[in-house]
Scaffold this active site. Sequence first.
Site, short mmCIF file in Angstrom:
data_model
loop_
_atom_site.label_atom_id
_atom_site.label_comp_id
_atom_site.label_asym_id
_atom_site.label_seq_id
_atom_site.Cartn_x
_atom_site.Cartn_y
_atom_site.Cartn_z
N HIS A 150 0.82 -1.21 0.00
CA HIS A 150 0.00 0.00 0.00
C HIS A 150 0.85 1.26 0.00
CE1 HIS A 150 -3.58 -2.50 1.76
NE2 HIS A 150 -3.36 -2.74 0.49
N CYS A 204 4.50 12.04 -13.17
CA CYS A 204 5.89 11.75 -13.58
C CYS A 204 6.69 11.05 -12.48
CB CYS A 204 6.61 13.03 -14.01
SG CYS A 204 7.11 14.08 -12.64
N ILE A 227 1.07 -9.14 19.53
CA ILE A 227 2.19 -9.60 18.69
C ILE A 227 3.53 -9.51 19.41
CG2 ILE A 227 3.51 -9.05 16.59
CD1 ILE A 227 0.72 -7.99 15.52
P1 NAD Z 1 -6.79 -3.66 10.25
O1 NAD Z 1 -6.96 -2.42 11.02
O2 NAD Z 1 -7.86 -4.12 9.37
O3 NAD Z 1 -6.52 -4.87 11.25
C1 NAD Z 1 -5.60 -4.81 12.26
C2 NAD Z 1 -5.76 -6.06 13.11
O4 NAD Z 1 -4.69 -6.10 14.06
C3 NAD Z 1 -7.05 -6.10 13.91
O5 NAD Z 1 -7.73 -7.31 13.62
C4 NAD Z 1 -6.59 -6.07 15.38
O6 NAD Z 1 -7.32 -6.95 16.19
C5 NAD Z 1 -5.17 -6.54 15.30
N1 NAD Z 1 -4.26 -5.95 16.29
C6 NAD Z 1 -4.13 -4.64 16.63
N2 NAD Z 1 -3.12 -4.48 17.50
C7 NAD Z 1 -2.61 -5.72 17.74
C8 NAD Z 1 -1.55 -6.23 18.53
N3 NAD Z 1 -0.78 -5.40 19.26
N4 NAD Z 1 -1.31 -7.57 18.54
C9 NAD Z 1 -2.08 -8.40 17.80
N5 NAD Z 1 -3.08 -7.98 17.01
C10 NAD Z 1 -3.34 -6.66 16.98
O7 NAD Z 1 -5.43 -3.51 9.48
P2 NAD Z 1 -4.99 -4.15 8.11
O8 NAD Z 1 -5.50 -5.53 7.96
O9 NAD Z 1 -3.56 -3.88 8.03
O10 NAD Z 1 -5.72 -3.34 6.94
C11 NAD Z 1 -6.06 -2.01 6.97
C12 NAD Z 1 -5.32 -1.05 6.05
O11 NAD Z 1 -4.98 0.04 6.86
C13 NAD Z 1 -4.02 -1.47 5.48
O12 NAD Z 1 -4.23 -1.52 4.13
C14 NAD Z 1 -3.00 -0.37 5.77
O13 NAD Z 1 -2.56 0.19 4.54
C15 NAD Z 1 -3.76 0.68 6.48
N6 NAD Z 1 -3.19 1.17 7.75
C16 NAD Z 1 -1.85 1.23 7.96
C17 NAD Z 1 -1.34 1.69 9.19
C18 NAD Z 1 0.14 1.73 9.40
O14 NAD Z 1 0.90 1.89 8.45
N7 NAD Z 1 0.62 1.57 10.64
C19 NAD Z 1 -2.22 2.08 10.19
C20 NAD Z 1 -3.60 2.03 9.94
C21 NAD Z 1 -4.06 1.57 8.72
ZN ZN Z 2 5.36 15.48 -12.20
#
Ligand code: NAD
Ligand code: ZN
Length: 251
Positions: free
Chosen positions: A123, A134, A240
């Site tokens: 993403h 560009c 995690i």
């Molecule tokens: P999501 O928000 O859909 O899911 C996150 C999952 O992580 C949830 O199910 C939650 O229960 C779990 N979770 C949260 N903290 C946790 C922990 N400490 N230990 C274990 N589990 C934990 O996120 P996704 O599936 O990545 O998809 C959402 C989109 O959001 C992605 O495409 C991403 O691009 C974007 N996003 C990115 C960021 C970032 O870069 N940090 C932050 C928010 C959203």
């Molecule tokens: Zn440009």
Amino acid sequence: MDEAQEIAALSRLIGEARRAVVFTGAGISTESGIPDFRSPGGIWQQMKPIYFQDFIASAEARRESWRRRFAQDPVMRGAEPNRGHRAVARLVREGKVSAVITQNIDGLHQASGVPDRQVIELHGSTMYGHCLDCAERYEIEDLRAQYERDGDVHDCRACGGLVKTATISFGQQMPEVPMLRAAQEIEACDLCIVLGSSLVVYPAAAFPETAKRKGAKLAIVNREATGLDDIADLVIHRGIGDVLGAAVGTN
Ligand code: NAD
Ligand code: ZN
């Protein structure tokens, strides 16, 4: 299984793997203070996403999207890799993990020491901007300075195109090269470890699913249930940092 047994099972799967791939979502970065989208209190409960088409069509949508980006700045700039990121970096360093496929846009895998070439950003990244026509790159500090001075971000100095964070928005095409590289890594792996993703955003979530279907083992560490719990070899519904840190032996 209790927690110790789950950690032992994860440790065993990692030990048996010859070439593992890590797949991460927003959940791996919550312990660094960056909120995810779908947890209670996550970003989606606070505001609606801005679609790519709206960004292109509307100056107002662009200003709003930059406003949100810079409003996140204190959190983004202060965020540091946590125990989960460090454990992943160690597995990469030891040659156990060949690549980290991430949905995250925060740059924390790189900050934890995983070499650029082994991080596949599905993403994109919010840590810099680029021209949509560009591809000229713009550092986020320069864009912030423009925004603070003029209330907006300027069009591309090279071609006049629109400048956007280097992220993939809803409605925007997935990036070709990362998608291809992720598919190759999934094809070559014998273990896929999912960390902190609800596995509901496609096509990204298709990667762990494909890994399992072609015969690799699938392990998921996520606080809540995910879309692929049913087919996984190991599912751990816990934080995690503690689980992976203990399984890998990092703190
Ligand atoms: P999501 O928000 O859909 O899911 C996150 C999952 O992580 C949830 O199910 C939650 O229960 C779990 N979770 C949260 N903290 C946790 C922990 N400490 N230990 C274990 N589990 C934990 O996120 P996704 O599936 O990545 O998809 C959402 C989109 O959001 C992605 O495409 C991403 O691009 C974007 N996003 C990115 C960021 C970032 O870069 N940090 C932050 C928010 C959203
Ligand atoms: Zn440009």
